[in-house]
Design an enzyme around this catalytic site. Structure first.
Site, PDB file in Angstrom:
ATOM      1  N   ASP A   1       0.419   3.926   1.670  1.00 13.72           N
ATOM      2  CA  ASP A   1       0.264   4.209   3.126  1.00 13.72           C
ATOM      3  C   ASP A   1       1.741   4.594   3.618  1.00 13.72           C
ATOM      4  O   ASP A   1       2.530   3.605   3.164  1.00 13.72           O
ATOM      5  CB  ASP A   1      -0.518   3.291   3.986  1.00 13.72           C
ATOM      6  CG  ASP A   1      -0.599   3.790   5.292  1.00 13.72           C
ATOM      7  OD1 ASP A   1      -1.933   4.013   5.615  1.00 13.72           O
ATOM      8  OD2 ASP A   1       0.299   4.228   6.148  1.00 13.72           O
TER       9      ASP A   1
ATOM     10  N   CYS B   1      -6.090   0.311   6.783  1.00 18.73           N
ATOM     11  CA  CYS B   1      -5.788   0.797   5.706  1.00 18.73           C
ATOM     12  C   CYS B   1      -6.876   1.665   5.367  1.00 18.73           C
ATOM     13  O   CYS B   1      -7.975   1.102   5.110  1.00 18.73           O
ATOM     14  CB  CYS B   1      -5.652  -0.472   4.563  1.00 18.73           C
ATOM     15  SG  CYS B   1      -5.644  -0.096   2.989  1.00 18.73           S
TER      16      CYS B   1
ATOM     17  N   ARG C   1       2.997   4.576   6.392  1.00 22.46           N
ATOM     18  CA  ARG C   1       3.535   3.712   7.362  1.00 22.46           C
ATOM     19  C   ARG C   1       3.992   2.502   7.145  1.00 22.46           C
ATOM     20  O   ARG C   1       4.397   1.479   7.995  1.00 22.46           O
ATOM     21  CB  ARG C   1       2.171   3.507   8.518  1.00 22.46           C
ATOM     22  CG  ARG C   1       1.725   4.651   8.954  1.00 22.46           C
ATOM     23  CD  ARG C   1       0.542   4.720   9.969  1.00 22.46           C
ATOM     24  NE  ARG C   1      -0.424   4.360   8.824  1.00 22.46           N
ATOM     25  CZ  ARG C   1      -1.927   4.056   9.372  1.00 22.46           C
ATOM     26  NH1 ARG C   1      -2.092   4.141  10.570  1.00 22.46           N
ATOM     27  NH2 ARG C   1      -2.781   3.729   8.146  1.00 22.46           N
TER      28      ARG C   1
ATOM     29  N   CYS D   1       0.779  -1.131  -0.059  1.00 19.17           N
ATOM     30  CA  CYS D   1       0.145  -0.157  -0.027  1.00 19.17           C
ATOM     31  C   CYS D   1       0.746   1.177  -0.015  1.00 19.17           C
ATOM     32  O   CYS D   1       1.953   1.253   0.514  1.00 19.17           O
ATOM     33  CB  CYS D   1      -1.020  -0.106   1.211  1.00 19.17           C
ATOM     34  SG  CYS D   1      -2.235   1.484   1.424  1.00 19.17           S
TER      35      CYS D   1
ATOM     36  N   HIS E   1      -2.086  -4.135   4.973  1.00 20.37           N
ATOM     37  CA  HIS E   1      -2.013  -3.676   6.427  1.00 20.37           C
ATOM     38  C   HIS E   1      -3.246  -3.278   7.229  1.00 20.37           C
ATOM     39  O   HIS E   1      -4.161  -2.766   6.745  1.00 20.37           O
ATOM     40  CB  HIS E   1      -0.927  -2.224   6.388  1.00 20.37           C
ATOM     41  CG  HIS E   1      -1.420  -1.093   5.895  1.00 20.37           C
ATOM     42  ND1 HIS E   1      -2.066  -0.198   6.375  1.00 20.37           N
ATOM     43  CD2 HIS E   1      -1.770  -0.972   4.612  1.00 20.37           C
ATOM     44  CE1 HIS E   1      -2.459   0.974   5.944  1.00 20.37           C
ATOM     45  NE2 HIS E   1      -2.328   0.460   4.383  1.00 20.37           N
TER      46      HIS E   1
HETATM   47 ZN   LIG Z   1      -3.393   1.137   2.841  1.00 24.66          ZN
END
Ligand SMILES: [Zn+2]
Length: 208
Positions: A43, A100, A45, A41, A97
Site C-alpha cells: 500500500d 488494508c 500509504r 504491505c 495497517h
Molecule cells: Zn494493505
C-alpha cells in the site's frame, strides 16, 4: 505526482544530504548493516522508513499485498533467509495497517483471478479466528480486528521457519507484530508474545 519532477527531486535530495554530511554517499556505498527486517504491505500509504523515521541502511524491507509470510513464496522466504542468516538482523517486524485493501478483498466473496490464491491465505486467517470475528457485529471493527489477526498469523508463520528458530537460539532474534493506523498516523505494537508462540509452535514445527 509529476514524473518529470522525479529527477529534479532526486538532485535536491542529494544536495540536502551532502549539506548535512559531505561524505554521506561514500559511507552509504560501503555496505549495509540493518538491525531490522520490516515486512509490510505494498500500500502506497505505508512506506516503512518514513513512518519509522528510519535512515537509509537501517531497515531491510519486504512489501507485498497484505504483508503476508507464505512458506511457499520464494520471494519472502529469500528475504527472510538473507536478512536473518547473512545480514544478521536481530528483529523482524510484520507491519499491517488498518484500511488494508488486501484484507478487505479477502473478507468479500468475489473472484479476483490471480489474487485468489494469495487472498486465500487471509481467508484462512479468518477461518482460524472465525469464532472471535463472528462475534463482532460492527463490520469496521471486524475489519480492523482481521488486520490485527493477520499480522499475528504472519508472525506465527515466521516463527515456523528454521532460520528464525535458529537465530532465536543463537542470538535472541525477536519477531514483532505492529499495525499502522492510517487514520491517525500512529504505529501500534500488538505486543505479540513471541516466546509463548515460539514455545507452542516448536512442539509441532521444531526444526533443529
Ligand atoms: Zn494493505
Amino acid at each position: 505526482m509529476n514524473l518529470d519532477r522525479v529527477f529534479e527531486n532526486n538532485k535536491a535530495w542529494i544536495k540536502g544530504k551532502l549539506e548535512v554530511q559531505d561524505d554521506y554517499f561514500e559511507e552509504l556505498g560501503k555496505g549495509q548493516n540493518p538491525e531490522l527486517l520490516y515486512i509490510g504491505c505494498s500500500d502506497s500509504r505505508v512506506t516503512a522508513e518514513e513512518l519509522m523515521g528510519a535512515q537509509l541502511g537501517e531497515v531491510f524491507v519486504h512489501r507485498n499485498i497484505a504483508n503476508m509470510v507464505i512458506s511457499i513464496d520464494l520471494n519472502v522466504m529469500s528475504v527472510v533467509n538473507y536478512a536473518v542468516d547473512h545480514l544478521k538482523v536481530n528483529h523482524i517486524v510484520v507491519c499491517g495497517h488498518y484500511a488494508c485493501g488486501g484484507v478487505k478483498a479477502a473478507m468479500q466473496s468475489a473472484d479476483l483471478g490471480i489474487l485468489n490464491p494469495w487472498l486465500r491465505n487471509i481467508r484462512d486467517v479468518y477461518r482460524i479466528h472465525r469464532n472471535e470475528l463472528n462475534q463482532i457485529a460492527d463490520e469496521e471493527k471486524k475489519y480492523d480486528r482481521l488486520v490485527e489477526l493477520n499480522v499475528k498469523e504472519q508472525c506465527v508463520n515466521l516463527i515456523k521457519t528454521a532460520a528464525v528458530q535458529k537465530a532465536y537460539r543463537d542470538r535472541g532474534l525477536k519477531v514483532h507484530g505492529w499495525v499502522f493506523d492510517v487514520h491517525t498516523g500512529k504505529l501500534i505494537d500488538l505486543k505479540i508474545d513471541f516466546e509463548k508462540y515460539l514455545h507452542d509452535i516448536m512442539e509441532i514445527y521444531h526444526l533443529d
